[in-house]
Design a protein around this motif. Structure first.
Motif, PDB file in Angstrom:
ATOM      1  N   GLY A 241       0.908  -1.094   0.308  1.00 21.70           N
ATOM      2  CA  GLY A 241      -0.197  -0.155   0.339  1.00 21.70           C
ATOM      3  C   GLY A 241       0.692   1.356   0.128  1.00 21.70           C
ATOM      4  O   GLY A 241       1.901   1.209   0.149  1.00 21.70           O
ATOM      5  N   HIS A 242      -0.042   2.466  -0.302  1.00 23.70           N
ATOM      6  CA  HIS A 242       1.028   3.530  -0.045  1.00 23.70           C
ATOM      7  C   HIS A 242       1.398   4.335   1.495  1.00 23.70           C
ATOM      8  O   HIS A 242       0.741   3.683   2.876  1.00 23.70           O
ATOM      9  N   TYR A 243       2.108   5.332   1.790  1.00 18.80           N
ATOM     10  CA  TYR A 243       2.912   5.457   2.910  1.00 18.80           C
ATOM     11  C   TYR A 243       1.423   5.723   3.946  1.00 18.80           C
ATOM     12  O   TYR A 243       1.566   5.739   4.902  1.00 18.80           O
ATOM     13  N   GLN A 244       1.099   6.677   3.064  1.00 16.29           N
ATOM     14  CA  GLN A 244       0.254   7.782   3.915  1.00 16.29           C
ATOM     15  C   GLN A 244      -1.169   6.276   4.465  1.00 16.29           C
ATOM     16  O   GLN A 244      -1.679   6.995   5.253  1.00 16.29           O
ATOM     17  N   ASN A 245      -1.079   5.416   4.270  1.00 14.12           N
ATOM     18  CA  ASN A 245      -2.223   4.515   4.833  1.00 14.12           C
ATOM     19  C   ASN A 245      -0.952   3.245   5.810  1.00 14.12           C
ATOM     20  O   ASN A 245      -1.317   2.235   5.758  1.00 14.12           O
ATOM     21  N   LEU A 246       0.286   2.826   6.045  1.00 13.09           N
ATOM     22  CA  LEU A 246       0.776   2.736   6.882  1.00 13.09           C
ATOM     23  C   LEU A 246       0.294   2.015   8.057  1.00 13.09           C
ATOM     24  O   LEU A 246       0.144   1.027   8.259  1.00 13.09           O
ATOM     25  N   GLY A 247      -0.304   3.278   9.065  1.00 23.44           N
ATOM     26  CA  GLY A 247      -1.267   2.866  10.395  1.00 23.44           C
ATOM     27  C   GLY A 247       0.110   2.328  11.280  1.00 23.44           C
ATOM     28  O   GLY A 247       0.658   3.180  11.171  1.00 23.44           O
ATOM     29  N   LEU A 248      -0.670   1.215  12.233  1.00 30.13           N
ATOM     30  CA  LEU A 248       0.474   0.909  13.115  1.00 30.13           C
ATOM     31  C   LEU A 248       1.783   0.694  12.461  1.00 30.13           C
ATOM     32  O   LEU A 248       2.759   0.624  13.093  1.00 30.13           O
ATOM     33  N   LEU A 249       1.846   0.263  11.022  1.00 27.29           N
ATOM     34  CA  LEU A 249       3.810  -0.440  10.493  1.00 27.29           C
ATOM     35  C   LEU A 249       4.166   1.278  10.653  1.00 27.29           C
ATOM     36  O   LEU A 249       5.456   1.432  10.227  1.00 27.29           O
ATOM     37  N   SER A 250       3.464   2.441  10.551  1.00 28.38           N
ATOM     38  CA  SER A 250       4.870   3.687  10.621  1.00 28.38           C
ATOM     39  C   SER A 250       5.651   3.586  11.159  1.00 28.38           C
ATOM     40  O   SER A 250       6.194   4.055  11.210  1.00 28.38           O
ATOM     41  N   SER A 251       5.041   3.241  12.674  1.00 32.45           N
ATOM     42  CA  SER A 251       6.512   3.095  13.160  1.00 32.45           C
ATOM     43  C   SER A 251       7.417   2.497  13.516  1.00 32.45           C
ATOM     44  O   SER A 251       8.163   2.661  14.222  1.00 32.45           O
ATOM     45  N   PHE A 252       7.005   1.668  12.252  1.00 31.33           N
ATOM     46  CA  PHE A 252       8.247   0.210  11.993  1.00 31.33           C
ATOM     47  C   PHE A 252       9.053   1.453  11.107  1.00 31.33           C
ATOM     48  O   PHE A 252      10.726   1.033  11.358  1.00 31.33           O
ATOM     49  N   ILE A 253       8.809   2.177  10.224  1.00 26.51           N
ATOM     50  CA  ILE A 253       9.233   3.213   9.514  1.00 26.51           C
ATOM     51  C   ILE A 253      10.035   4.505  10.041  1.00 26.51           C
ATOM     52  O   ILE A 253      10.921   4.575   9.731  1.00 26.51           O
ATOM     53  N   GLN A 254       9.390   4.457  10.964  1.00 29.38           N
ATOM     54  CA  GLN A 254      10.136   5.402  11.877  1.00 29.38           C
ATOM     55  C   GLN A 254      11.278   5.365  12.422  1.00 29.38           C
ATOM     56  O   GLN A 254      12.501   6.159  12.927  1.00 29.38           O
ATOM     57  N   ASP A 255      11.562   4.119  12.720  1.00 26.11           N
ATOM     58  CA  ASP A 255      12.446   3.640  13.651  1.00 26.11           C
ATOM     59  C   ASP A 255      13.695   3.257  13.061  1.00 26.11           C
ATOM     60  O   ASP A 255      14.553   2.377  13.050  1.00 26.11           O
ATOM     61  N   SER A 256      13.598   3.390  11.470  1.00 25.16           N
ATOM     62  CA  SER A 256      14.578   2.530  10.382  1.00 25.16           C
ATOM     63  C   SER A 256      15.282   3.716   9.884  1.00 25.16           C
ATOM     64  O   SER A 256      14.831   4.581  10.049  1.00 25.16           O
ATOM     65  N   ALA A 257      16.000   3.118   8.893  1.00 23.06           N
ATOM     66  CA  ALA A 257      17.308   3.934   8.148  1.00 23.06           C
ATOM     67  C   ALA A 257      16.590   5.131   6.838  1.00 23.06           C
ATOM     68  O   ALA A 257      17.049   5.773   6.717  1.00 23.06           O
ATOM     69  N   LYS A 259      12.907   7.520   6.462  1.00 23.59           N
ATOM     70  CA  LYS A 259      12.198   7.793   7.563  1.00 23.59           C
ATOM     71  C   LYS A 259      10.880   8.166   6.512  1.00 23.59           C
ATOM     72  O   LYS A 259      11.299   9.339   5.030  1.00 23.59           O
ATOM     73  N   TYR A 260       9.917   7.836   6.865  1.00 22.05           N
ATOM     74  CA  TYR A 260       8.300   8.542   6.044  1.00 22.05           C
ATOM     75  C   TYR A 260       7.653  10.221   6.870  1.00 22.05           C
ATOM     76  O   TYR A 260       7.457   9.787   8.431  1.00 22.05           O
ATOM     77  N   ASN A 261       7.720  11.077   6.133  1.00 24.22           N
ATOM     78  CA  ASN A 261       7.357  12.268   7.480  1.00 24.22           C
ATOM     79  C   ASN A 261       5.597  12.109   6.699  1.00 24.22           C
ATOM     80  O   ASN A 261       5.643  12.835   5.367  1.00 24.22           O
ATOM     81  N   SER A 262       4.642  12.000   7.547  1.00 19.79           N
ATOM     82  CA  SER A 262       3.279  11.675   6.951  1.00 19.79           C
ATOM     83  C   SER A 262       2.724  13.386   6.895  1.00 19.79           C
ATOM     84  O   SER A 262       2.176  13.776   6.454  1.00 19.79           O
ATOM     85  N   GLN A 263       3.523  14.762   7.171  1.00 21.29           N
ATOM     86  CA  GLN A 263       2.902  15.942   7.406  1.00 21.29           C
ATOM     87  C   GLN A 263       3.193  15.903   5.405  1.00 21.29           C
ATOM     88  O   GLN A 263       2.348  17.009   5.267  1.00 21.29           O
TER      89      GLN A 263
END
Length: 370
Positions: A241-257, A259-263
């Motif tokens: 899916g798209h980055y904006q729909n990561l939901g709970l999975l977004s926290s794992f992306i934020q702790d990775s190399a 990062k996705y900025n939803s803003q």
């Protein structure tokens, strides 16, 4: 006569199941399976289009040597053995029998053998998915034909060494899946879309992922808003899916190399601090950035993320991740570092040339282990 062919196929399945040792040393289960298959053979020989399930008391007497006064209300042994046999058949066709052209099953609440062609199972699976996503009949037909062609390919291709049970055959597809367990109870596919709003590209990408393993016919599929923290703790997860729909999975992306900025709807790589932005106009030729990530979950389970700003990245990532990089017919113009494929946590970022939601070409621009 046609029924002889069907009879022989049933007897062939019976022999294969008995030889597989999936029933263990249980004479009761072996006798029960033989009895139910005999019933199905009798129906075929009689030319009947309907199957009358034997009664519980009939099974008790014929299979388990019970007397005529056997009380099914007080003794649940027949129901218990039928339930055990149903599970054993499921286990067999998930593993040793995953490439069989027909499968035997016992419908819940009944005492009869049901014979289903494998390609029909895949078609029914896709139709169920399509109804859930609100797709029209023409798209269902196209996707069903595509999926059946993949299954046929897997039947015809012979490999020197068989795949491990409940794991993907990495000789046929990309080796990035070699550490992923595809068992029925351990995997979950998550679509990054709202219910009834999955796009055609979501479904096409999903079709590619489903081609990885026969076990996926049993794997549950959820939308992002249906994903729970319990799911993330107990199962391997594949997100499409798209980055904006990561939901709970977004926290794992934020702790990775990466990062996705939803803003700002942007990606940033920590090694070079390079920022990649979402395309503004997708009606003309544009650049999408697709992320393939393998991440370790909270309890040493595995999370795979296939994501992008638009559908074109999803299509590219699903194609890339399900094709053997050594393929002679479809060359991939880059080579992944071998160390990356063995890592527990890594991210691959692709620059995907696109037009109107379709991918044209792609190149690997970042490969990070962390």
């Amino acid at each position: 006569m046609s029924y002889i062919i069907c009879k022989n196929k049933l007897l062939e399945q019976l022999k294969k199941i008995n030889d597989s040792n999936v029933l263990g040393r249980s004479a009761n289960l072996a006798n029960l399976l033989s009895y139910l298959i005999d019933n199905e053979i009798k129906r075929i020989e009689q030319g009947s289009n309907t199957t009358n399930s034997p009664k519980e008391i009939e099974i008790a007497i014929a299979v388990f040597d019970k007397s005529a006064d056997f009380n099914v209300a007080e003794d649940a042994s027949v129901r218990v053995h039928v339930s055990r046999l149903r599970k054993k058949l499921q286990d067999y066709y998930q593993k040793q029998g995953c490439k069989e052209p027909i499968q035997l099953s016992i419908p819940v609440g009944e005492y009869k053998i049901e014979v289903v062609q494998t390609n029909k199972l895949e078609t029914n699976r896709l139709q169920t998915i399509s109804r859930k996503f609100g797709l029209n009949k023409s798209l269902i037909a196209v996707l069903a034909a595509s999926l059946l062609s993949v299954i046929t390919h897997f039947w015809l291709v012979k490999t020197a060494k068989p795949a491990k049970q409940t794991q993907v055959n990495t000789q046929q597809v990309n080796t990035i899946w070699q550490q992923f367990n595809f068992g029925q109870t351990s995997s979950l596919i998550v679509l990054g879309a709202s219910k009834n709003q999955a796009s055609k590209s979501h479904i096409l990408a999903l079709k590619n992922i489903l081609s990885l393993s026969n076990d996926f016919r049993y794997t549950p599929i959820k939308f992002t808003d249906e994903l729970t923290t319990k799911d993330l703790k107990q199962q391997n997860v594949i997100y499409i899916g798209h980055y904006q729909n990561l939901g709970l999975l977004s926290s794992f992306i934020q702790d990775s190399a990466i990062k996705y900025n939803s803003q700002t709807n942007t990606l940033t790589t920590l090694d070079s601090a390079t920022e990649y932005t979402a395309p503004e106009n997708t009606q003309q030729q544009y650049i999408d950035y697709g992320l393939f990530a393998k991440l370790q979950g909270p309890r040493k389970n595995t999370l795979y993320i296939l994501s992008g700003f638009t559908d074109s990245a999803l299509l590219w990532l699903s194609w890339f991740s399900t094709h053997n990089k050594q393929s002679e017919n479809e060359q991939i113009s880059f080579t992944l570092p071998q160390a990356i494929e063995q890592a527990d946590n890594y991210q691959l970022l692709f620059k995907v040339q696109s037009i109107k939601g379709a991918d044209i070409d792609a190149e690997l621009i970042s490969a990070l282990e962390f």
